[in-house]
Every structure is written in C-alpha cells, then in structure tokens.
Design a protein around this motif. Sequence first.
Motif, short mmCIF file in Angstrom:
data_model
loop_
_atom_site.label_atom_id
_atom_site.label_comp_id
_atom_site.label_asym_id
_atom_site.label_seq_id
_atom_site.Cartn_x
_atom_site.Cartn_y
_atom_site.Cartn_z
N GLU A 155 -1.20 -1.47 12.79
CA GLU A 155 -0.05 -0.65 13.17
C GLU A 155 1.03 -0.73 12.09
N ASN A 156 1.99 0.17 12.18
CA ASN A 156 3.13 0.12 11.28
C ASN A 156 4.19 -0.81 11.86
N THR A 157 3.89 -2.07 11.80
CA THR A 157 4.81 -3.13 12.20
C THR A 157 4.84 -4.15 11.08
N ILE A 158 6.04 -4.55 10.71
CA ILE A 158 6.21 -5.46 9.57
C ILE A 158 7.04 -6.66 10.00
N ALA A 159 6.58 -7.85 9.63
CA ALA A 159 7.33 -9.09 9.87
C ALA A 159 7.89 -9.56 8.54
N VAL A 160 9.19 -9.83 8.52
CA VAL A 160 9.89 -10.15 7.28
C VAL A 160 10.69 -11.44 7.47
N ALA A 161 10.58 -12.36 6.52
CA ALA A 161 11.36 -13.59 6.56
C ALA A 161 12.61 -13.43 5.73
N ALA A 162 13.77 -13.64 6.35
CA ALA A 162 15.06 -13.58 5.65
C ALA A 162 15.77 -14.91 5.91
N THR A 163 15.69 -15.80 4.95
CA THR A 163 16.24 -17.16 5.07
C THR A 163 15.60 -17.86 6.27
N LEU A 208 13.37 -14.45 11.32
CA LEU A 208 12.18 -13.61 11.25
C LEU A 208 12.54 -12.25 11.85
N PHE A 209 12.49 -11.21 11.02
CA PHE A 209 12.79 -9.85 11.46
C PHE A 209 11.48 -9.09 11.66
N ILE A 210 11.45 -8.26 12.69
CA ILE A 210 10.31 -7.38 12.91
C ILE A 210 10.80 -5.94 12.93
N PHE A 211 10.19 -5.11 12.09
CA PHE A 211 10.51 -3.69 12.01
C PHE A 211 9.27 -2.89 12.43
N THR A 212 9.49 -1.77 13.11
CA THR A 212 8.38 -0.93 13.55
C THR A 212 8.67 0.53 13.21
#
Length: 441
Positions: free
Chosen positions: A422-430, A433-437
């Motif tokens: 799927e178009n879901t992204i997990a991103v580490a920022a410091t 944990l951010f999740i964008f869809t």
Amino acid sequence: MAINEDHNWKFAQCFGDKGDSDDVTEADIISTVEFDQTGDYLATGDKGGRVVLFERNDTKKGVEYRFHTEFQSHEAEFDYLKSLEIEEKINKIKWCKRQNSAHFLLSANDKTIKLWKVFEKSLKVVAENNLGDGPIAPTAGLRVPKLAHHDTIIAAVPRRVYANAHTYHINSISINSDSETYISADDLRVNLWNLDISDQSFNIVDIKPANMEELTEVITAAEFHPQQCNMFMYSSSKGTIKLCDMREAALCDQYAKGLEAPEDPANRSFFSEIIQSVSDIKFSHDGRYILSRDYLTLKIWDINMDSQPVQTIDIHDELRSKLCDLYENDCIFDKFECAFSGDDSHVMTGSYSNTFHLYDREGKSDIALQADKSAFKAKRLGSAKNKMALSRGPGKTNSMMLGGEGIDFNRKILHASWHPHENTIAVAATNNLFIFTDKQQ
C-alpha cells in the motif's frame, strides 16, 4: 524539478514524544524502521537498544497502527581486548518470513546480531486446589489443582545470537529469499550465515588489503536479490555497486557485474569522494532495478544496463555550494536511506528539516512531505495553516530550500520504510515515528 502539490498524501499517525520539548535523550532516537513482508507489522529500533513493534489495526476510521510490544534487544558492552565500548544502538532490523503464529526478526548493533521470537503467551493461575483448612476426609475425593487462563501477553525471547564475526561495525543485514540464510556486512567484509547456526559464518566478500595503508574504499551496504537466492549486491564508498553470484566461487571477490556512474568533471571538487559514497541500496521487488542513494542524488539502475543509471534524481542540489560548511558540521557524512514503493513505481528518500521526497520512477514528479510536530496541531486543531506545512514543497514560502538557507541540519529523515502493498510510509524523525498514507488507496 517541478514540485507536485496536487497529491493525496496525508499525515496519519505519530508515535513518540508529542510535546514541544526539544530535550530528546540520545537513547530515544530512532535508528531503523522496517515493515514486515505483509505490512501488518512495523518495527523500530533506537539508540538505546530497544525494539518496538506496532500492529496494523482496522478501525471504522480506517487503518491505523497500534503498539504491539517492546523489548530490550541489545545492551551496551565493553570489548576488553580492544578497550572499546560497543554501543547498544540498533543499526538494522529485518523480519523473517512468517512460518507460524510467531514472528521472527533479526536485529543488529555494531557487532552482534540476534534472532528474536515474538509470540503470544498465555498466563495461567491456579483456580482450584485441595488445600483446605483441615485434613482431607478419607471419603472426600482428591481435588487436582486446576489452571485457568489469566492473561495473554506478548513475549520476546532471543533464539540465536550471532557474535564474534565482525571486526568492524555492521552496517547491513539482509535475509535471503530461501528464508534459510542471511548476509551481514561491515566496512571490509560480507559474511553469509545460516539462520539455524549461530557459531559459524562464511566470509564471502573480503576487500581488506594486506597493508591497511593501501585501503581506498569500504563497504557501505549489502542486500540479497529478492528472487534469486544466489545473487546479492554491495555498495562502496567509491560510488560503485557490485553484483555477485555465489555460484561462481566461495569468495565473491570477482564480482559478476559492476555499476558505476561516471562523474561530471565540472563538478569535481575536494568533497567528490565523500559525496559519491553510496549510503544505501535497494533492489526493486522484481529484482530488475536497483535504487542507490549518495549524498546529493538518487540513482535508479537497470541491472541489464551497467554503463550508467537510467535515472539520476537530484535531492538537494542547492547544497552543492555548501559542501564546505557541511563538512565542518559533519552533515556531509549523513547516511540517508532510500526505498521503492510496493509496486516499484515510486521511490523515496529523506532530506533535512524533517522533509522527505517521493518521486515517480522517471523522476518527473516530486512530492515533498514534512514530518513535523505541527502535524499534531493540525490533527488536534484542524488548522489549515499547519496542514499546509505538511505537504508544502520546496520553492513556495518554505525558506528551507531557498539557496540552502534556513535548513535545519539537526532535523533529518535518515530512516524510512514503505509498506510492501500500500501507499503507506513510516518515517523516523528523531524520537518520533510518523506514518503517512495516500488517501486515494
């Protein structure tokens, strides 16, 4: 490159400290992010040696991830022979293909790799027993203690510890498509392991020169081919990618194919060798293409065309004039990761000021998203201004990209993972944990 602001990517969730305090402890900084093969589970590792797992949860509002379990994977150690402290920081996490109800995953710090089993464990208590106040009457039947279900917990136990095989820091682990073996790489060697054997590994790449003064390059990343169990690749600090076939020889010093982009002489500088070092490599899911990231560019390679990349995408080319400053503050050595989308149609990588970029395979579209604390306020207050801050691309009112001015080099997206389907992204920022869809899905 044109910035695509007409997109459906939205901030969905965040885990971590939601306050405005910038006093983040070093141990809480996330150092790796990884979806499993189904996308139903997500793992993060941090500099404190902890692994946190999240589980997909379908709700009426849509899909979201919730906390599953947390465990301490690595502890700080001291190598007395070398008088060297070994950090507990988790460098990489890789999920094994699921065979039963339990999960298995590999986690690695600088020196040691561990295989963890994560499973549901039923806790039972004694509900009945034959311990009365007085002696049991001869006529009374013997009552056997009965166990009753009390609770179900998520347990994590180490099943294997693969140690003492790396002199230098481990930078990569990759599980083979045969689900039986995996490779681990450090600066000068790549080792092949059997998942069931922890006390023996095979050295399959060794670039250590007889005289260390003659050392000209180091290994920066390594990965198995997603379908052919005999093929793997590794990248180097010289900007090269080597494809190796384990059927040819036990020691893969003679690589099957080498990929290297010729440098434009006009851009040659003192920093050229540093910025051409490949920080991350990924195979596409079909194994046909390779995505590589160096400091200033993303490159997409066709393994059948080794003369040059089929696409070169400039990430933050405006920093080319700032390399001296970036060398002074050590940012030029930052190791950004990259990823293909689940259908291989898009690629992703991070940048500074907590932004990351999504590009189509041809590099024609650029979606810039920002993993920022304003996302919380946008969710909480419904502020249109803050919602815009999430999807604003460089080139409008965002000062971070104007000639390289206003960039916050302390806030950077180094680690991210794209959902496999799927178009879901997990991103580490410091430490967040951010999740964008993509709301279209």
